[in-house]
Design a protein around this motif. Structure first.
Motif, short mmCIF file in Angstrom:
data_model
loop_
_atom_site.label_atom_id
_atom_site.label_comp_id
_atom_site.label_asym_id
_atom_site.label_seq_id
_atom_site.Cartn_x
_atom_site.Cartn_y
_atom_site.Cartn_z
N VAL A 24 -2.48 7.91 6.44
CA VAL A 24 -1.37 7.99 7.38
C VAL A 24 -0.93 6.54 7.63
O VAL A 24 -1.73 5.69 8.01
N VAL A 25 0.35 6.28 7.39
CA VAL A 25 0.93 4.95 7.61
C VAL A 25 1.96 5.09 8.71
O VAL A 25 2.84 5.96 8.63
N TYR A 26 1.87 4.24 9.74
CA TYR A 26 2.76 4.42 10.88
C TYR A 26 3.07 3.08 11.53
O TYR A 26 2.39 2.07 11.30
N ASP A 27 4.13 3.08 12.31
CA ASP A 27 4.56 1.82 12.93
C ASP A 27 3.81 1.55 14.23
O ASP A 27 3.48 0.40 14.53
N ARG A 28 3.52 2.58 15.01
CA ARG A 28 2.84 2.41 16.29
C ARG A 28 2.42 3.77 16.82
O ARG A 28 2.97 4.80 16.40
N VAL A 135 13.55 3.06 2.42
CA VAL A 135 13.75 3.94 3.56
C VAL A 135 13.02 3.31 4.75
O VAL A 135 12.13 2.48 4.58
N ASN A 136 13.39 3.72 5.93
CA ASN A 136 12.69 3.28 7.13
C ASN A 136 11.70 4.33 7.59
O ASN A 136 12.02 5.53 7.60
N ILE A 137 10.52 3.89 7.94
CA ILE A 137 9.52 4.73 8.60
C ILE A 137 9.34 4.14 9.98
O ILE A 137 8.53 3.22 10.20
N GLY A 138 10.16 4.62 10.89
CA GLY A 138 10.22 3.99 12.20
C GLY A 138 10.67 2.55 12.06
O GLY A 138 11.72 2.26 11.51
N GLU A 139 9.84 1.61 12.52
CA GLU A 139 10.16 0.19 12.47
C GLU A 139 9.75 -0.45 11.15
O GLU A 139 9.99 -1.65 10.95
N LEU A 140 9.16 0.30 10.26
CA LEU A 140 8.71 -0.23 8.98
C LEU A 140 9.72 0.08 7.88
O LEU A 140 10.29 1.16 7.85
N GLU A 141 9.90 -0.87 6.98
CA GLU A 141 10.67 -0.61 5.78
C GLU A 141 9.73 -0.25 4.65
O GLU A 141 8.72 -0.91 4.42
N ALA A 142 10.05 0.82 3.92
CA ALA A 142 9.27 1.25 2.77
C ALA A 142 10.11 1.06 1.52
O ALA A 142 11.27 1.46 1.48
N ARG A 143 9.51 0.44 0.49
CA ARG A 143 10.21 0.20 -0.77
C ARG A 143 9.45 0.84 -1.91
O ARG A 143 8.22 0.76 -1.98
N VAL A 144 10.18 1.47 -2.80
CA VAL A 144 9.60 2.16 -3.95
C VAL A 144 9.51 1.19 -5.12
O VAL A 144 10.48 0.51 -5.44
N ILE A 145 8.33 1.14 -5.76
CA ILE A 145 8.13 0.29 -6.93
C ILE A 145 7.64 1.18 -8.07
O ILE A 145 6.52 1.72 -8.02
N TYR A 146 8.47 1.36 -9.07
CA TYR A 146 8.10 2.20 -10.22
C TYR A 146 6.97 1.51 -10.98
O TYR A 146 7.08 0.35 -11.37
N SER A 147 5.86 2.23 -11.20
CA SER A 147 4.66 1.62 -11.79
C SER A 147 4.00 2.56 -12.79
O SER A 147 2.86 2.98 -12.61
N PRO A 148 4.70 2.92 -13.86
CA PRO A 148 4.16 3.87 -14.84
C PRO A 148 3.06 3.24 -15.70
O PRO A 148 2.80 2.04 -15.64
N GLY A 149 2.46 4.10 -16.52
CA GLY A 149 1.40 3.67 -17.43
C GLY A 149 0.25 4.64 -17.39
O GLY A 149 -0.19 5.16 -18.41
N HIS A 150 -0.27 4.90 -16.19
CA HIS A 150 -1.26 5.96 -16.02
C HIS A 150 -0.62 7.30 -16.34
O HIS A 150 -1.16 8.12 -17.08
#
Length: 292
Positions: A24-28, A135-150
């Motif tokens: 669980v990742v959260y701002d507060r 996207v924003n998760i409350g006060e946090l910014e979330a960024r997607v990083i494509y990481s294929p291989g597995h």
């Protein structure tokens, strides 16, 4: 803390059976949260499922009075079933994965000869993310990083100052993920890892799995970019792509199939939903003979 990145609050949950970490990742407290890689308990001998692990996550969310916006999958896991639909039903949120899940669906639609109604367009998920999306998760910014291989569809998530790497990297004394699944590739994994290791050295890095070597230490979920660059047994500074590929392909050739790959893939490419019940009202999972 990396410059200009708010500190993400992270609560980890270990599924001992599959050695999977969920988060669980959260701002507060009282704020906004995302759930990452939730596990549905599954007994392979009986075919029974339970929600014990997911209920622990839900209890934490409620205790902290958190509003769930996203239920994120780093990839279509081959070692555990996803509890994403159960969590969504209990606390809300949107189930999301990377847009390359379509490629994985296409591969396994053929492997399992799935029903014609199963679409390989990712529509089973509430949202598909693309590389670089934020996207924003409350006060946090979330960024997607494509990481294929597995797999062709792995995504890492940089949320505030915390990086959730899925199966791209393991703890430094374990190394890296296998690349011999359909659509996997060791060269691609090397390049994905290098992209992640270019982040600031103090970026916290959270694993999807931990397999303590010889059981000599407790399970751990957190390291850092700097620690990985110094000490990762497969991908520390100075390891070339050719060296990594040779090591990874030799090692992968010795590995057996994951214990729960057959049920897991069938469920996880459906965003954690079970296949449709048959005319007797029972849900079945297929076992392809001499196929995988």
């Amino acid at each position: 803390m990396s410059a200009n990145k708010p500190v993400a609050q992270v609560q980890s949950f270990l599924d001992q059976d599959t050695e999977t970490w969920s988060y669980v990742v959260y701002d507060r407290s009282g704020g906004t949260a995302a759930v990452i890689d939730a596990v549905l308990n599954y007994d392979a001998a009986s075919g029974h499922t339970s929600t014990e692990g997911a209920e622990a996550i839900i209890a934490f969310l409620r205790a902290e009075n958190l509003s769930v916006e996203w239920i994120l999958e780093t990839h279509a896991h081959a070692d555990h079933l996803s509890a994403a639909p159960f969590i969504r039903d209990q606390v809300g949120g949107k189930i999301a994965i990377g847009d390359h899940i379509r490629q994985v669906q296409d591969i396994f639609h053929e492997v399992f000869n799935l029903e014609k109604e199963f679409l390989v367009d990712g529509s089973q998920f509430d949202h598909l993310f693309h590389d670089g999306d934020t996207v924003n998760i409350g006060e946090l910014e979330a960024r997607v990083i494509y990481s294929p291989g597995h797999t062709p569809a792995d995504m890492a998530w940089l949320i505030g100052d915390a990086l959730f790497v899925g199966d791209t990297l393991f703890m430094p004394d374990v190394g890296s993920a296998r690349c011999d699944f359909p659509g996997g590739d060791a060269s691609t994994l090397y390049r994905s890892a290098q992209k992640l290791l270019q982040l600031p050295q103090d970026t916290r890095m959270f694993m999807c799995h931990d397999y303590p070597p010889n059981g000599e230490r407790e399970h751990r979920c957190e390291t850092s970019v700097g620690e990985q660059k110094r000490n990762n047994i497969h991908l520390h500074d100075g390891v070339s792509e050719a060296e990594f590929v040779a090591m990874r392909e030799k090692r992968d050739a010795t590995l057996g199939m994951p214990r729960l790959i057959i049920p897991s893939i069938q469920v996880n490419i459906r965003a954690g939903q079970m296949p449709p019940a048959e005319d007797n009202g029972t849900v079945y999972l297929k076992v392809p003979i001499n196929k995988l």
